[in-house]
Design a protein around this motif. Sequence first.
Motif, mmCIF file in Angstrom:
data_model
loop_
_atom_site.group_PDB
_atom_site.id
_atom_site.type_symbol
_atom_site.label_atom_id
_atom_site.label_comp_id
_atom_site.label_asym_id
_atom_site.label_seq_id
_atom_site.Cartn_x
_atom_site.Cartn_y
_atom_site.Cartn_z
ATOM 1 N N ASN A 110 8.422 -20.740 -12.718
ATOM 2 C CA ASN A 110 7.483 -19.807 -13.322
ATOM 3 C C ASN A 110 7.875 -18.364 -13.040
ATOM 4 O OD1 ASN A 110 5.688 -21.755 -14.460
ATOM 5 N ND2 ASN A 110 4.864 -22.152 -12.419
ATOM 6 N N ASN A 111 8.251 -18.082 -11.796
ATOM 7 C CA ASN A 111 8.658 -16.724 -11.411
ATOM 8 C C ASN A 111 10.176 -16.669 -11.297
ATOM 9 O OD1 ASN A 111 5.963 -16.094 -11.262
ATOM 10 N ND2 ASN A 111 5.828 -16.422 -9.054
ATOM 11 N N ARG A 112 10.777 -15.642 -11.864
ATOM 12 C CA ARG A 112 12.232 -15.531 -11.907
ATOM 13 C C ARG A 112 12.680 -14.168 -11.397
ATOM 14 N NH1 ARG A 112 13.374 -18.639 -17.725
ATOM 15 N NH2 ARG A 112 12.092 -20.460 -17.204
ATOM 16 N N THR A 114 14.217 -10.465 -11.068
ATOM 17 C CA THR A 114 14.099 -9.321 -11.982
ATOM 18 C C THR A 114 15.340 -9.200 -12.848
ATOM 19 O OG1 THR A 114 12.620 -8.127 -10.492
ATOM 20 C CG2 THR A 114 13.878 -6.813 -12.085
ATOM 21 N N ALA A 146 2.307 -13.191 -16.242
ATOM 22 C CA ALA A 146 3.026 -14.282 -15.593
ATOM 23 C C ALA A 146 3.980 -14.961 -16.576
ATOM 24 C CB ALA A 146 2.046 -15.303 -15.027
ATOM 25 N N ASN A 147 5.079 -15.485 -16.059
ATOM 26 C CA ASN A 147 6.072 -16.204 -16.868
ATOM 27 C C ASN A 147 6.717 -15.320 -17.927
ATOM 28 O OD1 ASN A 147 4.439 -18.317 -15.549
ATOM 29 N ND2 ASN A 147 5.719 -19.728 -16.716
ATOM 30 N N PHE A 151 6.243 -8.810 -14.675
ATOM 31 C CA PHE A 151 5.127 -9.501 -14.020
ATOM 32 C C PHE A 151 4.860 -8.921 -12.637
ATOM 33 C CE2 PHE A 151 4.054 -13.549 -11.523
ATOM 34 C CZ PHE A 151 2.694 -13.413 -11.711
ATOM 35 N N THR A 152 5.892 -8.844 -11.787
ATOM 36 C CA THR A 152 5.718 -8.404 -10.412
ATOM 37 C C THR A 152 5.630 -6.886 -10.320
ATOM 38 O OG1 THR A 152 8.087 -8.194 -9.990
ATOM 39 C CG2 THR A 152 7.100 -10.382 -9.661
ATOM 40 N N GLN A 155 8.888 -5.237 -11.106
ATOM 41 C CA GLN A 155 9.186 -5.225 -12.541
ATOM 42 C C GLN A 155 8.322 -4.211 -13.284
ATOM 43 O OE1 GLN A 155 8.494 -9.393 -13.110
ATOM 44 N NE2 GLN A 155 10.427 -9.955 -12.115
ATOM 45 N N HIS A 176 -3.520 -11.533 -13.512
ATOM 46 C CA HIS A 176 -2.059 -11.573 -13.442
ATOM 47 C C HIS A 176 -1.540 -10.743 -12.265
ATOM 48 C CE1 HIS A 176 -1.114 -13.924 -17.006
ATOM 49 N NE2 HIS A 176 -2.139 -13.325 -17.594
ATOM 50 N N ALA A 180 0.683 -12.283 -9.189
ATOM 51 C CA ALA A 180 1.955 -11.639 -8.850
ATOM 52 C C ALA A 180 2.025 -11.228 -7.384
ATOM 53 C CB ALA A 180 2.173 -10.423 -9.742
#
Length: 272
Positions: A110-112, A114, A146-147, A151-152, A155, A176, A180
């Motif tokens: 789900n989280n990747r 940057t 998210a996804n 997101f973070t 980012q 969200h 995060a």
Amino acid sequence: MKIAYTGWTWLINHEDNYKWEFEQFLKEVSDLGYQAVENFAFITKYFDNDADEVNGLLKKYNLELVNLYEHYTNDPEADYQSALEYVDFMKRTGATYLNLQGLMWEDAPNNRPTDDARIREYAELSNKIGKLCRENGMYACFHPHANTPVFTEEQIDLLMEYTDPELVYLCLDTAHTTLAGMDPVKAFDKYASRLAYVHLKDVDPDETVHPEWPMKRFRPLGVGTVDFKGIYKSLQKNGYDGVLCVELDIQPVCNYKSAMVSRRYLHDVLGL
């Protein structure tokens, strides 16, 4: 502040009945005392770009359309052409805000990490759409999600660095930002100068619930642990006087019940 609700979750059931579902959405949120609505931009297709028909329904239920929501694809030129169509529709319906979201993936993880190059691409496209919106008296608001590649906090910071603050604003989402790993109150303080639109939803803090798709932990307002009092104080402190738009992806019972729980919370707890 104006209280709105997002309507896309009413329009995912019957492919041949979208107009009825959109009117049902308007009828229900109007009954609950919401003042305005937003929807994914696909309603322009559902109504064959007929703004007059949409305006008639909005007037019938004493509601204002404030926002359309555009999802990016892997084709920036096509995305810009879509934005041209959406801005034209917004002019004819009186909407002011165009939300923008990066391409969402549904496969693990789900989280990747940057992706700086992708964020730069989004920034370039968002600046272009932001200029279009500004020329038409509107605001382009990027929605970290998210996804997606934005997101973070890291980012979001990159997107803000790569975009023109006079062209691209933020739509912060309380749920969200929580997913995060950010403190939502601190996030609303940090990004106050770029904030033009707000999404409200709550989150179940139990990370063992639906680890395969954490967005299933989203809840109506007051049912999770998001500090909405703190967020509201932050908004007031920083002079925000725009739209507070409630949204909920997954319904514990039904759309109407979720919207009712959230509206009662806004009224009873925040006095809105």
